[in-house]
Design a protein around this motif. Sequence first.
Motif, short mmCIF file in Angstrom:
data_model
loop_
_atom_site.label_atom_id
_atom_site.label_comp_id
_atom_site.label_asym_id
_atom_site.label_seq_id
_atom_site.Cartn_x
_atom_site.Cartn_y
_atom_site.Cartn_z
N GLY A 349 0.82 -1.21 0.00
CA GLY A 349 0.00 0.00 0.00
C GLY A 349 0.85 1.26 0.00
O GLY A 349 0.53 2.25 -0.68
N GLY A 350 1.96 1.24 0.75
CA GLY A 350 2.86 2.38 0.78
C GLY A 350 3.51 2.64 -0.56
O GLY A 350 3.70 3.80 -0.96
N LEU A 351 3.86 1.58 -1.29
CA LEU A 351 4.45 1.75 -2.61
C LEU A 351 3.46 2.39 -3.59
O LEU A 351 3.84 3.26 -4.39
N VAL A 352 2.21 1.97 -3.52
CA VAL A 352 1.19 2.55 -4.39
C VAL A 352 0.96 4.02 -4.05
O VAL A 352 0.88 4.88 -4.95
N THR A 353 0.88 4.33 -2.79
CA THR A 353 0.69 5.73 -2.37
C THR A 353 1.83 6.61 -2.85
O THR A 353 1.62 7.71 -3.37
N ASP A 354 3.05 6.13 -2.67
CA ASP A 354 4.22 6.90 -3.12
C ASP A 354 4.17 7.14 -4.63
O ASP A 354 4.45 8.25 -5.10
N ALA A 388 10.12 6.80 -8.39
CA ALA A 388 9.15 6.21 -7.46
C ALA A 388 9.73 4.96 -6.82
O ALA A 388 10.47 4.19 -7.45
N ALA A 389 9.42 4.73 -5.55
CA ALA A 389 9.93 3.56 -4.85
C ALA A 389 9.53 2.27 -5.55
O ALA A 389 10.30 1.31 -5.60
N ILE A 390 8.34 2.25 -6.13
CA ILE A 390 7.83 1.04 -6.76
C ILE A 390 8.64 0.64 -7.99
O ILE A 390 8.62 -0.52 -8.40
N ALA A 391 9.39 1.60 -8.56
CA ALA A 391 10.24 1.33 -9.72
C ALA A 391 11.64 0.90 -9.31
O ALA A 391 12.44 0.50 -10.16
N ASN A 392 11.92 0.97 -8.03
CA ASN A 392 13.28 0.68 -7.56
C ASN A 392 13.36 -0.43 -6.53
O ASN A 392 14.44 -0.89 -6.19
N GLU A 393 12.20 -0.88 -6.01
CA GLU A 393 12.15 -1.95 -5.03
C GLU A 393 11.33 -3.11 -5.58
O GLU A 393 10.46 -2.93 -6.43
N GLU A 394 11.62 -4.30 -5.06
CA GLU A 394 10.76 -5.44 -5.39
C GLU A 394 9.36 -5.20 -4.84
O GLU A 394 9.20 -4.93 -3.65
N ALA A 401 3.35 -1.68 -12.60
CA ALA A 401 3.74 -0.27 -12.69
C ALA A 401 4.25 0.02 -14.10
O ALA A 401 5.29 -0.51 -14.51
N LEU A 402 3.53 0.87 -14.85
CA LEU A 402 3.82 1.11 -16.26
C LEU A 402 4.50 2.46 -16.49
O LEU A 402 4.10 3.48 -15.91
N SER A 403 5.52 2.42 -17.34
CA SER A 403 6.18 3.63 -17.84
C SER A 403 6.33 3.50 -19.35
O SER A 403 6.20 2.40 -19.90
N THR A 404 6.63 4.61 -20.03
CA THR A 404 6.78 4.57 -21.48
C THR A 404 8.23 4.83 -21.88
O THR A 404 9.03 5.34 -21.10
#
Length: 490
Positions: A349-354, A388-394, A401-404
């Motif tokens: 949940g914290g990763l999504v919020t960040d 974002a933390a979600i792009a750098n942590e498992e 998590a999508l990027s272009t």
Amino acid sequence: MTQTMTSQISFDLKQVPTDLYIAGKWRPGASARRIDVLDPSTGLVISDVADATIEDALDAVQAAYDAGPAWAATAPRKRSEILRRCFELMVERKDMLAELISLENGKALSDAHGEVTYAAEFFRWFSEEAVRLNGEISTAPSGANKIVVQHQPIGVAVLVTPWNFPAAMATRKIAPALAAGCTCVLKPATETPLTAYALAALYAEAGVPDGVVNVITTERSGAVVSKMLHDPRVRKLSFTGSTEVGRKLLHEAADTIISCSMELGGNAPFIVFDDADLDAAIEGAMVAKMRNGGEACTAANRFYVQTGIVEAFSQKLTERMAALTVGAGYSKSTQCGPVINRKALDRIGGLVTDATERGGKVLTGGTALDQDGFYFPPTVIRDVPADAAIANEEIFGPIAALSTFESEDEVIAAANNTEYGLIAYVFTRDLGRGLRVAERLEAGMIGLNRGLASDPAAPFGGVKQSGLGREGAHHGILEFCETKYIAVTW
């Protein structure tokens, strides 16, 4: 202990051993302490297991050490037949084992069945490798002597496994260790110990001699594993888990120069080029992301989608993720079970919020479910920034998590911009591009137009801080061997 059962489980949980397994005997351990085991689908206690002390752990090492010479001297064909019997028994009991995994792990029953099949296959594969541990004979370039090379069992192995694949992570280590002629002490995760104990009973039934496989659970993992690693009788450590813990264990193993195999964390990129087969990419994404509900080191963590296909990919992936049925792992209708525990739920949940606070847009899901158990719905977040933390942590959860990206060079640089290097996924119709990109990606494994790469016949492992050594394939048995060179003149 509070014990609740569900009518959806077809076996009696009381039949599963819960004590330490040392030298072929079940024992409660030197301490009276017990470790509660939770059902992630309800959050309730379903069982408890013995809590091993350091003394118990050293007893297990002694048992493995005592059993070592006889097992190493056992004919390869005999070892092979015992491993083959382990495979057969696991297949015969796959329904019970799958339900047990779902009960203590929370994964969907379909995923649990897949794990049992995968886990059993390591015994079949290494039963065949046990009789093919060939050495070499060659002539020294000088002509002075012959070079004879043998592969001998390394000795007592300490095996440390995680909770996310409680059967497969154990058999992926135990099978090659036994095939090579080694004995072992397995320390499974306390979140999912029941599968390890159920399998220990199965190994004994298959003919594995007393002391060859020992299983202990403990809440003092650091102290217990450290003591075993500082015991001169232990010569091998095989660990699957986080990079953080792996670093600590490598420090511990350095004191006695123990051979280490480390399968550590991942941050897998999933790259979709404009020319990819969209339907194949979506199918691959669902497997790479949602296998085991995303709680896998091989799970797709960062989705990089080229701008020309991002709209269509985002829409289809969102539709597929939103349509998944969330529920108790052992319910036959469930497609996405709970995460392992409350801590994991809060972290996700914290990763999504960040990510959203940094500009990411939630397309589906995004908030933990307000119900008993530890449920986070399948979630898609678009336009996730690189910081974002979600792009750098498992992530270790059902979050995509999508990027272009625009160019090949750009996406390769982004994919490689991590300390991890376990696996990467690439989707493109251009085989030349696919192979070119695969060669440039810093990862031990590549899924090219595939969302699943794991196979007992293939070398599994990563580069950089994702690990050392390989599991599976012929490489896996060599991890449990010492190579001996004999100079001979005749």
